[in-house]
Scaffold this active site. Structure first.
Site, PDB file in Angstrom:
ATOM      1  N   SER A   1       0.842  -1.192   0.000  1.00  0.00           N
ATOM      2  CA  SER A   1       0.000   0.000   0.000  1.00  0.00           C
ATOM      3  C   SER A   1       0.876   1.240   0.000  1.00  0.00           C
ATOM      4  CB  SER A   1      -0.915   0.000   1.226  1.00  0.00           C
ATOM      5  OG  SER A   1      -0.150   0.335   2.364  1.00  0.00           O
ATOM      6  N   LYS A   2       0.215   2.389  -0.102  1.00  0.00           N
ATOM      7  CA  LYS A   2       0.961   3.642  -0.268  1.00  0.00           C
ATOM      8  C   LYS A   2       1.946   3.902   0.871  1.00  0.00           C
ATOM      9  CE  LYS A   2      -2.003   6.097  -3.398  1.00  0.00           C
ATOM     10  NZ  LYS A   2      -3.294   6.681  -3.450  1.00  0.00           N
ATOM     11  N   ARG A   3       1.648   3.350   2.058  1.00  0.00           N
ATOM     12  CA  ARG A   3       2.583   3.645   3.148  1.00  0.00           C
ATOM     13  C   ARG A   3       3.941   2.965   2.930  1.00  0.00           C
ATOM     14  NH1 ARG A   3       2.577  -0.665   7.031  1.00  0.00           N
ATOM     15  NH2 ARG A   3       0.970  -2.090   6.324  1.00  0.00           N
TER      16      ARG A   3
END
Ligand code: GLU
Length: 491
Positions: A260-262
């Protein structure tokens, strides 16, 4: 055997995800390998989450990756339209066919009633399966519910379809990647195929589209396996030939959670913005689940296509190693022809007055700074000292180098001598070599210490590109100006 036809069917609810790019690549490779066709279909039935910006991003990203489609919304083809929202008039006929043959029924349950059923299941610690309350409504009952203002959704009758085409409640299929997979269809609830507003659901539209577009092989992420069982039954209930399915393992982040974006960029366009080359990206995603037979990992899509066999794809999950992608990217940057690299770097140099450099100066700058680049965007911080008269001196260069007596002496001598030098590459090479030798012989100063002084004064840094190249690009005037200034500001 009929022509191999595969598809990528992204939903434009976000920019093209790197995982979708991998799925697209494996479909593309499968088509290439089998002289088949690669189809792009935009699945935009969820109007609220869909936007044209995302559709454009999907087109641009796939094209940038070189995954050109044979049929699709923009290029057309014999089985269009290739955008689901333009196919809404196609679906009702097939819903009707299922209603007529008893494989589907009208469901008048309200959202509140369905919610209550779900809560009951949760309270009883059971997996929720629709109660089939509406399966056997009489025409009178339906008329009464309609009179109440209710509009029916249409549900698919799992048990009926399963019983018609299979010996038991077990539904099995032979996955191209994972081998035999099965489910007990009693665990699948009768799902909605058309909502009460007339919109088809994903599981229904995808079957109609795959059937009418003559898709022979459906290759997609394993998160779709539970959908595949539902889809197989719809194919069968409508009398369509069931395609072969292949499900790819998921792509996980280095910490084994969902990517995911994190963890970093996830959209292809974000990777590109950060300075990844699409050739590196596509090579990298190919290795998520597939391994070249010769162990040679750096490969173009064409080379991968020659070696690609779907049966050899790993059925397990792959880890997205950002560090490996970076390594691969630096390799691809090294391989880029200089003219192309010059163009590719320009978006990362907009903060500098590039027009102050002639073409040959710009070429030289790129030649001497390209080696350590991991991302194209690394160029931004690698080149500030090539521009303007003054240079920002980094604290370390000031304290460790320029503030020393040796550096001050070296620079004073440099300014005196260099003023007479012919400012041409070969000559500068020679003169700098003599200059280093002089300081070594007369004062025992190591050549690298001599060069640190010159570098710190002229670039403001303790390390960087080839010094002769830098001097040549800056020219005599600016180089000497900076050297003098470093003498003045030093304490
Ligand atoms: N639109 C679906 C998705 O983006 C496609 C799934 C499929 O390939 O059937 O997940």
């Amino acid at each position: 055997m009929s022509e191999v036809r595969v598809r990528i069917a992204p939903s434009p609810s976000g920019n093209l995800h790197i995982g979708t790019a991998r799925t697209a690549l494996f479909n593309y490779l499968f088509a290439k390998k089998n002289n088949g066709k690669f189809v792009l279909r935009i699945e935009d039935t969820d109007a609220e989450r869909t936007s044209q910006e995302y559709v454009d991003n999907i087109f641009d990203s796939l094209k940038a990756l070189g995954l050109n489609w044979d049929e699709g919304p923009d290029v057309g083809g014999n089985y269009g339209p290739y955008t689901q929202s333009q196919r809404f008039d196609i679906y009702p006929k097939y819903v009707q066919q299922l209603l007529d043959s008893g494989y589907a029924y009208e469901c008048y349950c309200t959202p509140e009633e369905l919610e209550a059923e779900k809560e009951e299941a949760t309270a009883a610690k059971k997996a929720y399966v629709y109660s089939k309350k509406c399966e056997n409504l009489t025409e009178d009952e339906k008329a009464r519910l309609r009179a109440e203002g209710r509009k029916p959704a249409i549900r698919f009758n799992i048990a009926k379809a399963q019983a018609a085409f299979h010996d038991s409640s077990i539904l099995e299929f032979d996955d191209l990647v994972k081998g035999k997979l099965h489910v007990d269809t009693n665990l699948i609830g009768d799902f909605v195929i058309m909502k009460s507003n007339g919109a088809p659901t994903y599981n229904f539209a995808v079957v109609i589209d795959d059937a009418l577009m003559k898709i022979t092989h459906v290759i997609r992420g394993e998160d779709h396996i539970s959908n595949t069982y539902k889809q197989i039954l719809i194919f069968e209930a409508l009398g369509f030939e069931v395609p072969r399915f292949g499900h790819l393992g998921m792509i996980l982040a280095p910490d084994r959670s969902k990517l995911s974006k994190r963890h970093g960029a996830t959209a292809v366009s974000d990777f590109v913005k950060q300075g990844y080359l699409t050739d590196a990206l596509i090579n990298f995603v190919a290795l998520l689940g597939w391994a070249p037979s010769d162990g040679q990992e750096i490969k173009s899509v064409d080379e991968i296509a020659q070696d690609f066999r779907i049966s050899e794809i790993s059925s397990s999950n792959s880890i997205f190693e950002y560090d490996k992608l970076k390594w691969m990217n630096s390799h691809y940057i090294k391989m880029l022809p200089i003219e192309e690299l010059k163009e590719r770097l320009k978006p990362y140099l907009t903060q500098y007055p590039l027009n102050e450099l002639s073409d040959s100066q710009y070429t030289k700058m790129v030649e001497i700074t390209r080696e350590p680049l991991t991302l194209l965007s690394d160029i931004t911080n690698a080149v500030p000292y090539f521009f303007g008269k003054d240079v920002v001196i980094e604290p370390e260069a000031q304290t460790e180098t320029l503030n020393t007596e040796v550096a001050q002496n070296v620079l004073t001598d440099f300014v005196n001598k260099a003023v007479d030098w012919e400012w041409k590459e070969e000559n500068l090479h020679e003169k700098l070599a003599d200059f280093r030798a002089y300081w070594k012989e007369t004062a025992g100063i190591k050549p690298k210490v001599t060069m640190w002084a010159v570098r710190a004064a002229i670039t403001g840094r303790t390390c960087g590109a080839d010094m002769v190249g830098i001097l040549e690009i800056l020219g005599k005037e600016t180089s000497l100006y900076r050297a003098k200034k470093a003498i003045k500001v030093a304490v």
